[in-house]
Design a protein around this motif. Structure first.
Motif, PDB file in Angstrom:
ATOM      1  N   PRO A 147      47.958   7.099  71.189  1.00 51.50           N
ATOM      2  CA  PRO A 147      47.405   6.183  70.194  1.00 51.50           C
ATOM      3  C   PRO A 147      45.933   6.456  69.890  1.00 51.50           C
ATOM      4  CG  PRO A 147      48.760   4.995  71.740  1.00 51.50           C
ATOM      5  CD  PRO A 147      48.671   6.394  72.258  1.00 51.50           C
ATOM      6  N   LEU A 148      45.133   6.685  70.938  1.00 50.32           N
ATOM      7  CA  LEU A 148      43.705   6.916  70.707  1.00 50.32           C
ATOM      8  C   LEU A 148      43.471   8.208  69.930  1.00 50.32           C
ATOM      9  CD1 LEU A 148      41.946   5.830  73.991  1.00 50.32           C
ATOM     10  CD2 LEU A 148      41.685   4.915  71.676  1.00 50.32           C
ATOM     11  N   THR A 149      44.171   9.278  70.353  1.00 48.06           N
ATOM     12  CA  THR A 149      44.032  10.551  69.654  1.00 48.06           C
ATOM     13  C   THR A 149      44.443  10.399  68.194  1.00 48.06           C
ATOM     14  OG1 THR A 149      44.975  11.354  71.714  1.00 48.06           O
ATOM     15  CG2 THR A 149      44.470  12.990  70.022  1.00 48.06           C
ATOM     16  N   ALA A 150      45.566   9.725  67.987  1.00 48.32           N
ATOM     17  CA  ALA A 150      46.082   9.577  66.626  1.00 48.32           C
ATOM     18  C   ALA A 150      45.075   8.832  65.768  1.00 48.32           C
ATOM     19  CB  ALA A 150      47.409   8.823  66.671  1.00 48.32           C
ATOM     20  N   LEU A 151      44.512   7.779  66.308  1.00 51.61           N
ATOM     21  CA  LEU A 151      43.549   6.981  65.555  1.00 51.61           C
ATOM     22  C   LEU A 151      42.326   7.834  65.210  1.00 51.61           C
ATOM     23  CD1 LEU A 151      43.818   4.141  64.665  1.00 51.61           C
ATOM     24  CD2 LEU A 151      42.584   3.390  66.672  1.00 51.61           C
TER      25      LEU A 151
ATOM     26  N   ILE B 156      48.634   1.426  53.101  1.00 49.52           N
ATOM     27  CA  ILE B 156      48.971   0.948  54.443  1.00 49.52           C
ATOM     28  C   ILE B 156      50.183   1.705  54.978  1.00 49.52           C
ATOM     29  CG2 ILE B 156      49.732  -1.042  55.776  1.00 49.52           C
ATOM     30  CD1 ILE B 156      48.179  -2.786  53.819  1.00 49.52           C
ATOM     31  N   VAL B 157      51.227   1.819  54.136  1.00 50.47           N
ATOM     32  CA  VAL B 157      52.438   2.498  54.603  1.00 50.47           C
ATOM     33  C   VAL B 157      52.103   3.934  54.994  1.00 50.47           C
ATOM     34  CG1 VAL B 157      54.693   3.348  53.915  1.00 50.47           C
ATOM     35  CG2 VAL B 157      54.002   1.050  53.280  1.00 50.47           C
ATOM     36  N   ARG B 158      51.305   4.609  54.172  1.00 52.12           N
ATOM     37  CA  ARG B 158      50.978   5.999  54.454  1.00 52.12           C
ATOM     38  C   ARG B 158      50.236   6.130  55.790  1.00 52.12           C
ATOM     39  NH1 ARG B 158      48.111  10.404  50.705  1.00 52.12           N
ATOM     40  NH2 ARG B 158      48.380  12.059  52.213  1.00 52.12           N
ATOM     41  N   THR B 159      49.231   5.305  55.976  1.00 48.98           N
ATOM     42  CA  THR B 159      48.414   5.428  57.179  1.00 48.98           C
ATOM     43  C   THR B 159      49.209   5.053  58.428  1.00 48.98           C
ATOM     44  OG1 THR B 159      46.502   4.886  55.856  1.00 48.98           O
ATOM     45  CG2 THR B 159      46.262   4.694  58.231  1.00 48.98           C
ATOM     46  N   VAL B 160      49.959   3.951  58.337  1.00 52.40           N
ATOM     47  CA  VAL B 160      50.708   3.502  59.510  1.00 52.40           C
ATOM     48  C   VAL B 160      51.788   4.518  59.865  1.00 52.40           C
ATOM     49  CG1 VAL B 160      52.266   1.743  60.375  1.00 52.40           C
ATOM     50  CG2 VAL B 160      50.218   1.080  59.159  1.00 52.40           C
ATOM     51  N   ASN B 161      52.436   5.069  58.828  1.00 55.61           N
ATOM     52  CA  ASN B 161      53.460   6.081  59.084  1.00 55.61           C
ATOM     53  C   ASN B 161      52.848   7.292  59.800  1.00 55.61           C
ATOM     54  OD1 ASN B 161      55.944   7.521  58.856  1.00 55.61           O
ATOM     55  ND2 ASN B 161      55.055   8.617  57.117  1.00 55.61           N
ATOM     56  N   ALA B 162      51.696   7.747  59.301  1.00 57.41           N
ATOM     57  CA  ALA B 162      51.049   8.903  59.924  1.00 57.41           C
ATOM     58  C   ALA B 162      50.689   8.575  61.374  1.00 57.41           C
ATOM     59  CB  ALA B 162      49.795   9.279  59.140  1.00 57.41           C
ATOM     60  N   TYR B 163      50.160   7.379  61.578  1.00 56.79           N
ATOM     61  CA  TYR B 163      49.782   6.975  62.939  1.00 56.79           C
ATOM     62  C   TYR B 163      51.006   6.985  63.853  1.00 56.79           C
ATOM     63  CZ  TYR B 163      48.807   3.952  66.839  1.00 56.79           C
ATOM     64  OH  TYR B 163      48.712   3.443  68.100  1.00 56.79           O
ATOM     65  N   GLU B 164      52.093   6.397  63.361  1.00 55.75           N
ATOM     66  CA  GLU B 164      53.293   6.283  64.196  1.00 55.75           C
ATOM     67  C   GLU B 164      53.808   7.666  64.580  1.00 55.75           C
ATOM     68  OE1 GLU B 164      56.228   4.511  66.268  1.00 55.75           O
ATOM     69  OE2 GLU B 164      56.843   5.960  64.739  1.00 55.75           O
ATOM     70  N   GLU B 165      53.803   8.572  63.598  1.00 56.63           N
ATOM     71  CA  GLU B 165      54.314   9.919  63.892  1.00 56.63           C
ATOM     72  C   GLU B 165      53.402  10.667  64.860  1.00 56.63           C
ATOM     73  OE1 GLU B 165      54.895  11.845  60.183  1.00 56.63           O
ATOM     74  OE2 GLU B 165      56.652  10.630  59.664  1.00 56.63           O
ATOM     75  N   LYS B 166      52.093  10.522  64.683  1.00 57.95           N
ATOM     76  CA  LYS B 166      51.156  11.239  65.558  1.00 57.95           C
ATOM     77  C   LYS B 166      51.182  10.655  66.967  1.00 57.95           C
ATOM     78  CE  LYS B 166      47.815  12.164  61.902  1.00 57.95           C
ATOM     79  NZ  LYS B 166      47.869  13.605  61.635  1.00 57.95           N
ATOM     80  N   ALA B 167      51.250   9.339  67.065  1.00 58.01           N
ATOM     81  CA  ALA B 167      51.102   8.693  68.361  1.00 58.01           C
ATOM     82  C   ALA B 167      52.379   8.756  69.181  1.00 58.01           C
ATOM     83  CB  ALA B 167      50.700   7.235  68.165  1.00 58.01           C
ATOM     84  N   ARG B 168      53.508   8.998  68.485  1.00 55.24           N
ATOM     85  CA  ARG B 168      54.809   8.848  69.117  1.00 55.24           C
ATOM     86  C   ARG B 168      54.997   9.737  70.344  1.00 55.24           C
ATOM     87  NH1 ARG B 168      58.249   9.282  64.491  1.00 55.24           N
ATOM     88  NH2 ARG B 168      57.984  11.504  64.739  1.00 55.24           N
ATOM     89  N   ASP B 169      54.741  11.020  70.141  1.00 60.89           N
ATOM     90  CA  ASP B 169      55.110  11.965  71.205  1.00 60.89           C
ATOM     91  C   ASP B 169      53.925  12.400  72.041  1.00 60.89           C
ATOM     92  OD1 ASP B 169      57.651  11.972  69.967  1.00 60.89           O
ATOM     93  OD2 ASP B 169      56.824  13.335  68.459  1.00 60.89           O
ATOM     94  N   ALA B 170      52.771  11.781  71.833  1.00 60.68           N
ATOM     95  CA  ALA B 170      51.568  12.327  72.454  1.00 60.68           C
ATOM     96  C   ALA B 170      51.275  11.740  73.825  1.00 60.68           C
ATOM     97  CB  ALA B 170      50.378  12.119  71.531  1.00 60.68           C
ATOM     98  N   GLY B 171      52.197  10.972  74.391  1.00 57.90           N
ATOM     99  CA  GLY B 171      51.989  10.483  75.752  1.00 57.90           C
ATOM    100  C   GLY B 171      51.009   9.315  75.810  1.00 57.90           C
TER     101      GLY B 171
END
Lengths: 432, 430
Positions: free
Chosen positions: A394-398, A375-390
């Protein structure tokens, strides 16, 4: 411990139904039946009048005091143990100083409702939104205990029973009531939060072993003690329960403090410029929600939350910060090295060893990971990907995470994350 | 193993003889032996699990004749786990002490007609003999405890007894109420089954209490980890945080603050430099003079520190101390240039403690100075840089207690508290 009310992790990830504009059916049902029970009891009592006014007054007073001392701070399962014990013992009261009592179910519910409302006035005044749920539960569980006991007692069914058997009967009734109350509480929380029912029920049942058992035992003892010595038993015998309440409060207070300190330690990486502000808190909040969705409860959730808060702490040992703290894009070897360093730091902090294990293994391939680490790994990756992408981030990151499930991210975790985000309208939980 | 003085042996032997005297009438007593056995087993079990399981002892004192009540305590106390040596002596001490106290409590209860009150459930009169018995029980326990503290551990007699009775009375009184409840229900038609229920809330509260202590210990370890993270970055200041905490505590105590505030100020001292985590290691370890640019970066550390600890609510005014510990009374400090009374009191305490330790320990840029010289320097700057009240308090406190800083930051901080008596489990817990 009620997760939605944790002081550190923001409460934005909470699937409340307020968006839908109408309360869920189950909630309406519970509140409606509580109001119905209360109204019918009130009408019957008005019709028949109060039996044994002294006892009614004394128990009413005890419940009022219990409700007034109800703890609105946070994080306890039974916020008003004294009120609960008083209500249950009145429901199971058979005799007063050796004389059999005559009061029935309606009177029990009436007294509990009146005293509960009176004692809740300050809480309602302060705008505590949990009071209706609390009162509904109190009315229904007390009503249940009284329905099981009073009619049979008033017909004299138990007169032939020996003393010890009678005591055991009370205990069995209380245990049954406590079970029903736990189911009711879990159902209420389920309908408010839409978290899975099973883990919520498990949480409630686990709490029964703690303060719940103390409440039941005190309820039985008070009913028996009043039967033996009269109403003097009430002030004398509620003291040990007050002590229990005090111990629980102190325990909860130190837990809160501890959680805050862990969050500060987590913020060290942000202060030192290794990770963006608020990253640890957002990952912790989202991890907790995903963990709930996957059916974690109790201690597992706490371990998950602490590990998520401290997942980047290994970066403190790095000489140069990783650009923007984005560990998810580093080579696997490097990720694993930082994770191991983090585990070493966490071990020093005296938290549960399980937290260090999760932090250490957050960069392993998911098939070898414990579920919290996934969970930590996936959520961390999501947070980092979704953060700066406008806005579309969130959708792209997912989508990227779904594609990566082959080796890095566990499919069931990604799906749970998607469900949590869908509930929350795909907005990032921003910490206030 | 610490040597136990001969006078302590004599003292324990004396109390043990008294306990034997309490027990010697046992053969002639008529008592319900199964009840004695049940209570003794309960007590032994409770003692193993939680320590100080007094409700059972007091219930015994309310139910049984004095010698039998004394007997209830003996097996549990003899079998209880003892952490420190000499174990046999400690066990004998504990058993004798409890036997004497239970015997006396039972005696008083009996003399005041408590037994009839319990059997007839004569409330509220039953509270009178029970209350008297609880007071006697507590008095004897604390008097005997004070004696062993004075004789075996060399605590001055006044300090040994001071406050011991007052501190113990409230918890023992709650235990007494639970004991009375047990006794009344035991003699009621509902019997021992109902009496046992009384113990459940007590056990739950002990459990919560134990959890509380575990969590508190973990919390302190986490705070230490925060401090160690700073020490790793800035190796010259190793141990500085703990020492500043200690000096802040001394000043606060000298100013007559209450215990809660003293503890908060200790944390303020320990955490005052935590913001250095945000300053590049290269700057912290730099040997030569700093450029104005570098100086500005280092001077950000109070704000970084405040940003880190502001979410920890129990720190209270310590958070202000972290932010303002580099302010000066004349307004030339940083980050805000506050003047005089605008600077929070906690920050003024920590500023003095910080400067004192910086002067008396070796740094990259200077050797350690003697305590006297450092104090003179502080007094010279009092009024412009430091609050004269705090400087005076530090001078007085050092004059009284001397300066014995902890050697390393790894050492657990010493929290002053009452020393445990020889019977290592006799501290009263709620």
């Amino acid at each position: 411990m009620t997760p939605g009310r944790s002081p550190v992790v923001p409460t934005t990830v909470r699937g409340t139904d307020s968006r839908a504009g109408r309360p869920p059916v189950l909630l309406t049902l519970v509140h409606g039946s509580a109001v119905l029970v209360a109204a019918v009891s009130l009408a019957v009592t008005c019709w028949t009048g109060l039996a044994e006014r002294g006892a009614a007054l004394a128990f009413g007073l005890l419940i009022v005091v219990g409700e007034l001392t109800r703890w609105t701070g946070a994080q306890v399962r039974e916020a008003a143990p004294l009120g609960a014990a008083g209500a249950l013992s009145y429901a199971l009261l058979g005799a007063d100083a050796g004389r059999a009592t005559q009061h029935g179910v309606a009177q029990v519910v009436t007294v509990v409702v009146a005293a509960g409302l009176l004692g809740s006035v300050p809480h309602i005044w302060r705008g505590d939104g949990r009071t209706p749920d609390h009162l509904a539960r109190r009315v229904l569980s007390t009503g249940f205990a009284a329905v099981c006991f009073q009619p049979l007692y008033n017909q004299g069914v138990f007169t032939a029973w020996g003393g010890p058997a009678y005591a055991l009967l009370l205990l069995a009734l209380l245990a049954l009531t406590a079970l029903c109350d736990a189911v009711l509480a879990a159902a209420l929380r389920h309908s408010r939060t839409r978290w899975p029912f099973g883990p919520l029920l498990r949480d409630e049942l686990r709490a029964l072993l703690g303060i719940g058992s103390a409440v039941c035992a005190t309820g039985a003892v008070m009913a028996l003690a009043v039967a033996v010595v009269g109403l003097w038993a009430l002030p004398v015998f509620c003291v040990p329960l007050l002590l229990t309440q005090l111990s629980f409060r102190r325990y909860a207070a130190v837990r809160t403090t501890y959680r805050q300190t862990i969050a500060s330690l987590a913020r060290a990486t942000e202060i030192a410029g290794y990770t963006p502000a608020g990253h640890a808190r957002r990952v912790a909040a989202l991890s907790r929600a995903v963990g709930r969705d996957l059916g974690l409860s109790g201690r597992d959730l706490t371990v998950l939350e602490y590990a998520a808060l401290m997942h980047d702490i290994g970066q403190l040992s790095l000489v140069d910060p990783v650009p923007a703290g984005a560990t998810a894009t580093l080579p696997a070897e490097e990720q694993r090295r930082i994770a191991l360093l983090g585990g070493a730091v966490v071990r020093q902090t005296g938290v549960d060893g399980a937290v260090a294990v999760v932090v250490e293994r957050q960069a392993d391939p998911y098939r070898q990971q414990p579920v919290a680490a996934r969970i930590v790994r996936t959520v961390n990756a999501y947070e980092e990907k979704a953060r700066d992408a406008g806005p579309g981030g969130p959708l792209t990151a997912l989508e990227e995470l779904r594609l990566a499930t082959a080796g890095e991210h566990a499919p069931e975790v990604v799906e749970a994350l998607a469900r949590v985000l869908a509930r929350d309208c795909l907005t990032l939980p921003r910490a206030g | 193993m610490e040597a136990v003085p001969a006078r302590a042996h004599v003292y324990v032997a004396g109390v043990a003889l008294a306990a034997l005297y309490c027990l010697h009438l046992l053969p002639s007593v008529r008592a319900p032996w199964w009840a004695v056995a049940l209570l003794a087993v309960l007590y032994a079990g409770g003692e193993r699990l939680t320590g100080s399981f007094y409700p059972v002892l007091l219930a015994g004192a309310f139910l049984l004749p004095p010698p039998a009540a004394a007997l209830v305590a003996v097996p549990g106390a003899l079998l209880a786990p003892v952490a420190r040596r000499p174990r046999l002596l400690r066990r004998i001490w504990r058993a004798s002490q409890l036997a004497v106290a239970a015997w006396a409590a039972s005696r008083v209860h009996w003399a005041l007609g408590g037994r009839d009150a319990v059997v007839d459930s004569d409330f509220p009169y039953a509270l009178v003999p029970a209350g008297a018995a609880v007071v006697v029980f507590c008095l004897l326990l604390t008097a005997l405890d004070g004696g062993i503290l004075a004789l075996a551990e060399g605590v001055p007699a006044r300090a040994a007894w001071q406050g011991l009775f007052v501190r113990s009375l409230a918890p023992i009184a709650v235990h007494g109420l639970a004991g009375l409840m047990m006794a009344v229900l035991w003699r009621s038609p509902y019997g021992p089954v109902a009496a046992l229920l009384v113990l459940l809330p007590m056990c739950v509260s002990w459990w919560a209490f134990a959890q509380y202590h575990r969590e508190r210990a973990a919390h302190q370890a986490t705070i230490r980890a925060l401090v160690q993270a700073v020490d790793i970055k800035d190796e010259y200041t190793r141990g500085h945080s703990e020492r500043v905490g200690q000096a802040s505590m001394m000043i606060a105590r000298e100013l007559g603050m209450d215990e809660g505030r003293i503890e908060v100020l200790r944390f303020a001292g320990i955490l005052h430099d935590v913001g250095k985590l945000g300053v590049p290691t290269r700057l912290l370890r730099k040997d030569g003079p700093l450029t104005p640019e570098e100086r500005r970066i280092i001077e950000l550390h109070p704000e970084y520190g405040h940003e880190m600890v502001r979410g920890i609510s129990f720190l209270g005014e310590a958070r202000a101390a972290v932010l303002h510990h580099h302010e000066r009374l004349d307004g030339s400090g940083y980050p805000y240039g506050l003047v005089g009374a605008q600077i929070p009191e906690s920050a003024r305490v920590v500023a003095v403690a910080d400067a004192f330790d910086a002067m008396t320990s070796t740094r990259s840029y200077s050797r350690a100075r003697p305590v006297g010289t450092a104090l003179e320097e502080l007094e010279r700057c009092a009024g412009t840089q430091f609050d004269p009240r705090m400087v005076t308090a530090l001078v007085r406190a050092l004059g009284r207690h001397g300066w014995h800083p902890a050697v390393t930051a790894d050492e657990t901080t010493r929290v002053p508290g009452p020393r445990r008596p020889v019977g290592n489990r006799s501290g009263v817990r709620p």
